[in-house]
Design an enzyme around this catalytic site. Sequence first.
Site, PDB file in Angstrom:
ATOM      1  CE  LYS A  18     -74.296  26.981 -33.928  1.00  0.00           C
ATOM      2  NZ  LYS A  18     -75.552  27.751 -33.972  1.00  0.00           N
TER       3      LYS A  18
ATOM      4  CE  LYS B 123     -77.299  29.140 -39.996  1.00  0.00           C
ATOM      5  NZ  LYS B 123     -78.222  28.864 -38.860  1.00  0.00           N
TER       6      LYS B 123
ATOM      7  NE  ARG C 278     -73.132  31.306 -34.203  1.00  0.00           N
ATOM      8  CZ  ARG C 278     -72.232  30.602 -34.867  1.00  0.00           C
ATOM      9  NH1 ARG C 278     -70.945  30.651 -34.531  1.00  0.00           N
ATOM     10  NH2 ARG C 278     -72.591  29.841 -35.872  1.00  0.00           N
TER      11      ARG C 278
ATOM     12  CB  SER D 162     -75.270  39.851 -37.111  1.00  0.00           C
ATOM     13  OG  SER D 162     -74.463  38.682 -37.037  1.00  0.00           O
TER      14      SER D 162
ATOM     15  CE  LYS E 131     -77.648  33.342 -40.793  1.00  0.00           C
ATOM     16  NZ  LYS E 131     -78.452  32.906 -39.628  1.00  0.00           N
TER      17      LYS E 131
END
Length: 434
Positions: free
Chosen positions: A324, A302, A312, A381, A355
Amino acid sequence: MASKVVSTSCYLPAINSLDCNKFDGLKPTVVNVKLSGILGPKAMAGCQSRWLFAVRASDSRDPVTKKMGLSDAECEAAVVAGNVPEAPPVPPKPAAPTGTPVVPALPLSRRPRRNRKSPAMRASFQETNLSPANFVYPLFIHEGEEDTPIGAMPGCYRLGWRHGLVEVVAKARDVGVNSVVLFPKVPDALKSPTGDEAYNDNGLVPRAIRLLKDKYPDLVIYTDVALDPYSSDGHDGIVREDGVIMNDETVHQLCKQAVSQARAGADVVSPSDMMDGRIGAIREALDAEGFQHVSIMSYTAKYASAFYGPFREALDSNPRFGDKKTYQMNPANYREALVEAHEDESEGADILLVKPGLPYLDIIRLLRDKSPLPIAAYQVSGEYSMIKAGGALKMIDEERVMMESLMCLRRAGADIILTYFALQAGRCLCGEKR
């Protein structure tokens, strides 16, 4: 009009009594054919006519040529005698445009275009196939009763867990999509620095799981294991006062979250937090509680991607500060994915996920080639919203780009695809209108 012709000599006893007037499309034609070298003297002596019957397409444009009732031996004898049935003529060679240069054919022993020359040929040699069974449908849920549209993700909603969620799952199942993954929009009042709401057995996700399993026992339910929807800081783990994301303490919370989801009826728990060692700890926690049958899909690779923005917004889970990058992977790194995959495999992961999806096809292929485990890809998304925006602006053909992008993820090596297009693509594959 084109004709289909079957001809045979009546120098055959079996058709001596055939009356042309009783059969549509039969036209008697006089021929002079010697069959003495083919039929025996007795058969020749029995011949009382020298008609040749040609069966032609009827004026009523009946596409089926009428049979004459001849045996195989009689048909073969007629062909051997030279009375070969007529067939449509060989179509003429299409003319090239005026001005096309006349050149000798290239001396090629192999022309790959031969296997691509027609839809039927292309379908015969298609290497990758796409099915609704390959899709996992990510669904956003909230405590409200109404379905709330998500502005950055046209066609997606925060679904009321009691009504809208059940209705959407029913629609997905109708087109063969029988796997979903749930993401909760948690009320701000329930968020905390340690994300304790994540393992509330009567929380939003466990309630939704129990409802869906009661309604659709064979539905495959994936869950997200991470603290960011439940954290007042918006991070995937517990945040120390100096901003450091605490690894082992977070894993302790994730184990309780995974067990709570399994207790509610989840089939696959999916740690998306990227903490070190969490797969082994969660496997041990699940087994200790009797959930050996519950699978783990690890978010193995990820990346700290800019493609997550609309997600988000959907969950109102943006980090309160910072980013992150200390736990999600650097988008510039390739070999590091092998390190993560090796650890996840050794700790007991059942599925490895990459991802985002489309920008990371090389990572999907890397894991596919190096691991025997099933590989999942998350078409995130940002990928979804870009295709939707391009389609709305008429800059691309939305449906074709959607299907091509999903096929590319499969071609790269993904066994399953988490995609917000699951319902729309499932309808397309089933031949329904959008």
